[in-house]
Design an enzyme around this catalytic site. Structure first.
Site, mmCIF file in Angstrom:
data_model
loop_
_atom_site.group_PDB
_atom_site.id
_atom_site.type_symbol
_atom_site.label_atom_id
_atom_site.label_comp_id
_atom_site.label_asym_id
_atom_site.label_seq_id
_atom_site.Cartn_x
_atom_site.Cartn_y
_atom_site.Cartn_z
ATOM 1 N N GLU A 273 3.776 36.562 -37.049
ATOM 2 C CA GLU A 273 2.496 35.689 -37.506
ATOM 3 C C GLU A 273 2.127 36.265 -38.992
ATOM 4 O OE1 GLU A 273 -0.013 36.297 -34.114
ATOM 5 O OE2 GLU A 273 1.553 35.110 -32.877
ATOM 6 N N HIS B 70 5.470 37.889 -24.126
ATOM 7 C CA HIS B 70 6.461 37.349 -23.775
ATOM 8 C C HIS B 70 6.447 35.915 -23.250
ATOM 9 C CE1 HIS B 70 9.163 41.159 -22.878
ATOM 10 N NE2 HIS B 70 7.829 41.632 -23.110
ATOM 11 N N ASP C 261 13.754 34.911 -19.281
ATOM 12 C CA ASP C 261 13.370 36.152 -20.183
ATOM 13 C C ASP C 261 14.541 37.380 -19.846
ATOM 14 O OD1 ASP C 261 12.289 38.532 -21.363
ATOM 15 O OD2 ASP C 261 10.413 37.363 -21.330
ATOM 16 N N GLN D 242 -6.105 34.554 -33.371
ATOM 17 C CA GLN D 242 -5.127 35.505 -34.353
ATOM 18 C C GLN D 242 -4.594 34.545 -35.572
ATOM 19 O OE1 GLN D 242 -3.584 39.280 -33.329
ATOM 20 N NE2 GLN D 242 -1.709 38.545 -34.404
HETATM 21 C C1 UDX Z 1 4.098 42.913 -26.563
HETATM 22 C C2 UDX Z 1 4.907 44.212 -27.182
HETATM 23 O O1 UDX Z 1 3.865 44.989 -27.493
HETATM 24 C C3 UDX Z 1 5.280 43.755 -28.295
HETATM 25 O O2 UDX Z 1 5.817 45.165 -28.963
HETATM 26 C C4 UDX Z 1 6.522 43.056 -27.973
HETATM 27 O O3 UDX Z 1 7.288 42.555 -29.269
HETATM 28 C C5 UDX Z 1 6.091 41.990 -27.457
HETATM 29 O O4 UDX Z 1 5.380 42.109 -26.217
HETATM 30 P P1 UDX Z 1 1.728 42.889 -27.577
HETATM 31 O O5 UDX Z 1 1.541 44.273 -27.809
HETATM 32 O O6 UDX Z 1 0.781 41.889 -27.065
HETATM 33 O O7 UDX Z 1 3.118 42.293 -27.239
HETATM 34 O O8 UDX Z 1 2.099 42.198 -29.267
HETATM 35 P P2 UDX Z 1 2.420 40.949 -29.847
HETATM 36 O O9 UDX Z 1 3.783 40.661 -29.666
HETATM 37 O O10 UDX Z 1 2.008 41.037 -31.098
HETATM 38 O O11 UDX Z 1 1.555 39.682 -29.222
HETATM 39 C C6 UDX Z 1 0.320 39.352 -29.311
HETATM 40 C C7 UDX Z 1 -0.092 38.268 -29.425
HETATM 41 O O12 UDX Z 1 -1.625 38.305 -28.922
HETATM 42 C C8 UDX Z 1 0.017 37.568 -30.667
HETATM 43 O O13 UDX Z 1 0.806 36.317 -30.569
HETATM 44 C C9 UDX Z 1 -1.269 37.411 -31.154
HETATM 45 O O14 UDX Z 1 -1.583 36.290 -31.916
HETATM 46 C C10 UDX Z 1 -2.144 37.305 -30.037
HETATM 47 N N1 UDX Z 1 -3.466 37.574 -30.402
HETATM 48 C C11 UDX Z 1 -3.831 39.046 -30.429
HETATM 49 C C12 UDX Z 1 -4.363 36.922 -30.331
HETATM 50 O O15 UDX Z 1 -4.300 35.690 -30.253
HETATM 51 N N2 UDX Z 1 -5.967 37.285 -30.441
HETATM 52 C C13 UDX Z 1 -6.025 38.740 -30.590
HETATM 53 O O16 UDX Z 1 -7.109 38.933 -30.763
HETATM 54 C C14 UDX Z 1 -4.973 39.669 -30.542
#
Ligand code: UDX
Length: 483
Positions: A382, A20, A120, A359
């Site tokens: 992404e 978020h 949010d 990422q």
């Molecule tokens: C959570 C929920 O799981 C997701 O379903 C919802 O849509 C938003 O909140 P998360 O599980 O962390 O988020 O997943 P995601 O929304 O994909 O966000 C992860 C972020 O971490 C991405 O922006 C990704 O670029 C970043 N990331 C992840 C990194 O920068 N490095 C990593 O090694 C892994």
């Protein structure tokens, strides 16, 4: 009641979880680039970790009208939010953070009283629409339109008896009567909390309530783009008065950043963990489109048995892989149980594991050919922007609906939800990297192009952001100051 014309001042407040905070920060940067005064309120613990591991300060110090402020979530410092503790977090924030926020607003601690709040929508209770000072709220939901729409439909599905999903039932049963999702949505694609026995769980109720509240606000902001989710957005517009679709925010920000590409060390990073950049050097040494990138986001936790099935599957696939294994990714790791020699050898030959990767840079790297993802919405976007086909292994919440749209509607990936065995993993990897590559690449590249065009001047998301900024400027005339 007197009317006052004030300089536009936007207060932004994300829900305290990385998925978020990330997109809210990107939106804050976009608004700052447009010259607006922006105050960003963050929970202390999240902010400290971001300061430690990202370039947050250098990123925002170039905006003289930008300020960070922090506030407590009322929980002990060591607490890091997780979905199982969602109710503890939200109750604490309602009891402690909400009154504190009001006090900060009234005392001027956050600067001049904001002319609008971008809140949010996952904790819409944080601002009462009738409390003084009465400040217009724009609600930002960080999920996809399709999952937002699925959540909105849950009360109707319960009323019709289509939910709850019962233990013994066929998870492939089609869900009927959800506009825009006919012949798409199966039981297994509904937000995870609708599953067996969980229907009455407070977490489902909470998510549904927050979604319904978000639909009722003056304006809803979504990190998506018209060309991706147009039909679902049309359905949503029948319920929400005003929707701004301004995504993908990562691409949108990049397209509006002035000048040349910044050096990598100044690139905004997405996390509150130490980034291991060594994986980029490893990628440099791999052939073009030969590596599958594996990441399950910032909060997903998997069992040791699942971890091992994935590991075997990746090695058995014979393809190269880069895997983000966060220190807290695997629960109940059996330290006694050694690593089989074939896994060690396969990983040494073709694999790379890191605790946290840059990422966006990884996905944009020439060597990446596929993305095994949990389909968090940020990761999904992404992947789309980078034009990388996906293997979907969703775990909870919105991810289950996202993955269905990735595979069945946008046709940019393959869905292996609810399955986790080495054979399937190896097959999926080979399908995405080889057997079904041509068919997937066609739609992935088309979708990536649509994403990039939407954020260029004149594109749908570009224009919607302009409209939003314009509306924010106008909101200053509406603010009613305290008697
Ligand atoms: C959570 C929920 O799981 C997701 O379903 C919802 O849509 C938003 O909140 P998360 O599980 O962390 O988020 O997943 P995601 O929304 O994909 O966000 C992860 C972020 O971490 C991405 O922006 C990704 O670029 C970043 N990331 C992840 C990194 O920068 N490095 C990593 O090694 C892994």
């Amino acid at each position: 009641m007197e009317e006052e014309e004030a300089e536009p001042h936007v207060l932004m407040f994300p829900f305290p979880a990385l998925g978020h905070v990330n997109p809210m920060l990107k939106l804050a940067e976009l608004l700052s680039l447009s010259g607006l005064r922006v105050t960003f309120l963050n929970i202390h613990t999240i902010h400290q970790r971001l300061i430690l591991h990202t370039n947050l300060h250098s990123r925002f110090s170039r905006f003289p009208k930008f300020r960070f402020h922090t506030i407590t979530d009322g929980l002990p410092p060591a607490y890091i939010g997780s979905l199982t503790k969602l109710s503890v977090l939200t109750q604490s924030m309602e009891a402690v953070t909400k009154p504190l926020l009001r006090q900060m607003l009234l005392s001027g601690e956050l600067g001049p009283i904001p002319t609008c709040i971008i809140l949010d929508g996952f904790f819409s209770f944080m601002v009462d629409s009738n409390a003084k000072p009465r400040i217009p709220v724009l609600c930002f939901r960080t999920v996809s339109a399709c999952s937002f729409w699925a959540y909105s439909s849950i009360p109707k599905l319960i009323e019709e008896g289509q939910l709850p999903v019962r233990g013994e039932e066929d998870m492939d049963r089609m869900i009927e009567g959800v506009d825009g999702m006919e012949n798409v949505l199966r039981c297994r694609d509904l937000p995870s909390f609708s599953r067996v026995g969980e229907q009455t769980e407070p977490i489902l109720q909470y998510c549904v309530d927050q979604t319904i509240q978000s639909s009722k606000t003056q304006s809803l902001i979504l990190n998506t783009f018209e060309e991706l989710e147009g039909p679902i957005l049309s359905c949503l517009r029948k319920r929400c008065r005003n929707i701004y679709t301004i995504g993908p925010l990562n691409a949108h920000l990049k397209s509006r950043l002035p000048g040349e590409k910044s050096p990598p060390e100044l690139e905004s990073s997405n996390g509150y963990r130490e980034v291991d950049r060594s994986c980029l050097a490893w990628l440099d040494a791999q052939p073009s489109k030969s590596v599958v990138y594996v990441s399950f986001g910032s909060v997903t936790v998997i069992g040791d048995d699942q971890f091992r099935e994935f590991w075997h599957g990746l090695v058995d696939s014979g393809k190269r892989f880069l895997w983000v294994v966060r220190p807290d990714l695997v629960a109940g790791k059996d330290e006694e149980d050694g690593v089989p020699a074939e896994l060690e050898e396969g990983t040494r030959e073709r694999g790379c594991m890191v605790g946290w990767a840059p990422q966006e840079e990884v996905l944009a790297h020439e060597a990446i050919g596929g993305f095994l993802t949990h389909n968090g919405w940020n990761s999904t976007l992404e992947g789309i922007v980078a034009g990388v086909p996906m293997i979907c292994w969703p775990q909870f919440a919105d991810q289950l609906t996202n993955s269905r749209f990735v595979s069945e509607v946008w046709k940019i990936g393959l869905d292996m939800k609810d399955v986790c065995d080495r054979k399937t993993v190896a097959k999926m990897v080979n399908d995405v990297m080889e057997n079904r590559r041509n068919e997937l690449m066609g739609s992935v590249l088309k979708t990536a192009k649509l994403a990039l065009t939407s954020v260029e001047e004149g594109g749908s998301s570009y224009c919607d952001l302009e409209r939003m900024i314009n509306d924010i400027q106008l909101l200053r005339q509406q603010r009613q100051v305290i008697d």
